[in-house]
Write an enzyme that holds these catalytic residues in place. Structure first.
Site, PDB file in Angstrom:
ATOM      1  CB  CYS A  90      -0.926   0.018   1.224  1.00 17.96           C
ATOM      2  SG  CYS A  90      -2.070  -1.367   1.340  1.00 17.96           S
ATOM      3  CG  HIS A 148      -0.647   3.888   4.738  1.00 16.52           C
ATOM      4  ND1 HIS A 148      -0.541   2.670   4.094  1.00 16.52           N
ATOM      5  CD2 HIS A 148      -0.055   3.714   5.950  1.00 16.52           C
ATOM      6  CE1 HIS A 148       0.086   1.807   4.870  1.00 16.52           C
ATOM      7  NE2 HIS A 148       0.387   2.419   6.003  1.00 16.52           N
TER       8      HIS A 148
END
Length: 477
Positions: A90, A148
């Protein structure tokens, strides 16, 4: 009128509202900015799924459920069959997306995934980004969903080019409690800007709700970049009707739960959320001149469908890095296209900046390529050379044309992807010249990137590396 002139005029007549810079990129204007005074810069909606497998959409081959809204989006634009993520995990891919560069150029891009406990590692606030560069072109910018790329107070979307943010800073959260873990000590995961907030609802729906409201209240004086970074279908395995499951989960990783049925509900919910956003664009007269991109941050995880590829998240096999990618721009892009052009996440920055009459910061040149000529049909498919590396099990890969060199632990392979997308036939001994050429090319490229330190965080899916199908012994982290 000769054939070339006729072709040029015919092309331009079909897209009268596309910016001059976009057309100039195709070479069809011959350097003349004929539409500079009347051009309307396109709005941009960038939709990023989380851990979505290549064949998790029915338009890409899903056989067990339908994704009608994303299927329709694909039919209205261009569907890529050879699109890649910058990484098999990710956070690293998100560095590639927002900077338009190989994530290995930044210390934070070496964390796979980025550790939320380390406030010293993240996206540097002074680094040019897709939203910050679009702001210079007059865009309003918003991110709803997953960030993130570093934790508060040092890092965050509002520090890196976004005007508005609602979502989660870390890698995952529960879809109903919106907490970053389970138990009484779990932290709240939702933020409005940099302030923690509590909301009621299924997270996928909450992101779509904010997107719908944003589009409805858009003042139309400025174009917008709307980033929708869903966490779906990332674990925990919870469909929109599974609120009771959230109270029973023992770990956010949800090792003890999930099923193909639940996963299908998560993907279908994502499809419906995208459908609501697209419907709102139509209702507000914005669809024609809005670029909509849908893709995934890496390959699928345990319940995903990555057919016909092998491998999954955390692996540099095709199933871990090949992703769906769809682009729609009715004002400029012909519908119903299927492109075999090899593309990668970091291409979107130069592509979108070109559409907005901008360009990457010259001090931070993009490692990606502008895809507008391909999207406009003004340039044929061309071969690409792309590189990957992943600390887990010392993986490395390069794709050059149809050839792919892959290393997993001490095992090395050479595959011809045009003939063997499942990566079964190892040409390393049959074609030693190509094998050594690509291996050396990867080594030369790697010397231009940051060294991965031993302390860099790495994880493997389900706690087990799945590369044993190539003779590598699986190892527990």
């Amino acid at each position: 009128m000769n054939r070339i002139d006729h072709s040029r005029r015919s092309f331009i007549s079909r897209i009268p509202k596309v910016s001059a810079a976009s057309l100039a990129a195709t070479g069809l204007l011959g350097g003349k900015w004929a539409y500079a005074k009347t051009a309307v810069k396109p709005n941009i909606i960038f939709i990023l799924a989380d851990d979505l497998g290549y064949a998790d959409l029915s338009v890409y081959g899903q056989r067990h459920f339908e994704t009608p809204h994303l299927d329709k989006l694909a039919k209205q634009g261009v569907r890529f069959t050879q699109a890649y993520a910058n990484s098999a995990v990710c956070s690293a891919t998100r560095f590639g997306l927002i900077t338009g560069r190989y994530q290995y150029r930044l210390r934070g891009g070496l964390e796979e995934p980025l550790s939320s406990s380390n406030n010293n590692i993240g996206l540097p606030v002074d680094h040019p980004t897709l939203p910050s560069l679009l702001k210079k072109q007059g865009y309003k910018t918003a991110l709803f969903g997953k960030w993130h790329l570093g934790s508060l107070p040092t890092f965050g979307p509002l520090k890196s080019g976004y005007d508005t943010f609602f979502g989660n800073y870390g890698g995952a959260l529960d879809y109903f409690t919106h907490k970053t873990n389970v138990g009484p000590d779990a932290k709240e995961g939702l933020f409005e800007g940099e302030v923690p907030v509590e909301k009621v609802g299924y997270y996928t729906d909450l992101i779509a709700d904010r997107a719908v409201d944003y589009i409805k209240t858009h003042d139309k004086k400025n174009p917008f970049l709307l980033s929708l970074h869903f966490t779906a279908p990332h674990w925990p395995w919870e469909g929109p009707e599974d609120e009771a499951v959230a109270q029973e989960i023992k770990s956010l990783f949800h090792y003890e739960g999930g099923s193909l049925e639940t996963y299908a509900k998560m993907v279908k919910s994502l499809d419906e959320a995208v459908g609501r956003v697209l419907k709102t664009l139509d209702a507000n007269g914005l669809a024609k001149n809005t670029i909509v991109i849908f893709t995934s941050d890496n390959g699928g995880e345990r319940f995903s469908d990555t057919w016909p590829f092998t491998g999954q998240k955390t692996e540099l096999l095709e199933g871990g890095i090949r992703v769906p990618a769809i682009v729609r721009w009715p004002a400029a892009i012909k519908s119903g296209q299927v492109s075999e052009q090899v593309a990668i996440t970091m291409d979107w920055l130069p592509t979108l900046l070109s559409a907005a009459e901008g360009a990457p910061d010259p001090a931070y040149p993009s490692d990606g390529e502008n895809l507008l000529p391909i999207l406009f049909g003004a340039q044929p498919v061309k071969p690409r050379t792309l590189f990957w590396r992943y600390k887990g099990n010392n993986q490395r890969a390069i794709r050059s044309g149809d050839w792919k060199y892959l290393k997993i632990a001490n095992n090395e392979f050479l595959f011809n992807l045009a003939e063997d997308v499942r990566e079964r036939a190892n040409y390393a001994e049959r074609n030693p010249e190509k094998f050594n050429e690509l291996k050396q090319q990867w080594e030369s490229w790697n010397k231009t990137m940051l060294v991965i330190p031993q302390e860099a965080n790495t994880h493997v899916v389900d706690g087990t590396l799945q590369a044993d199908r190539h003779g590598v012994i699986s190892t527990k982290k």
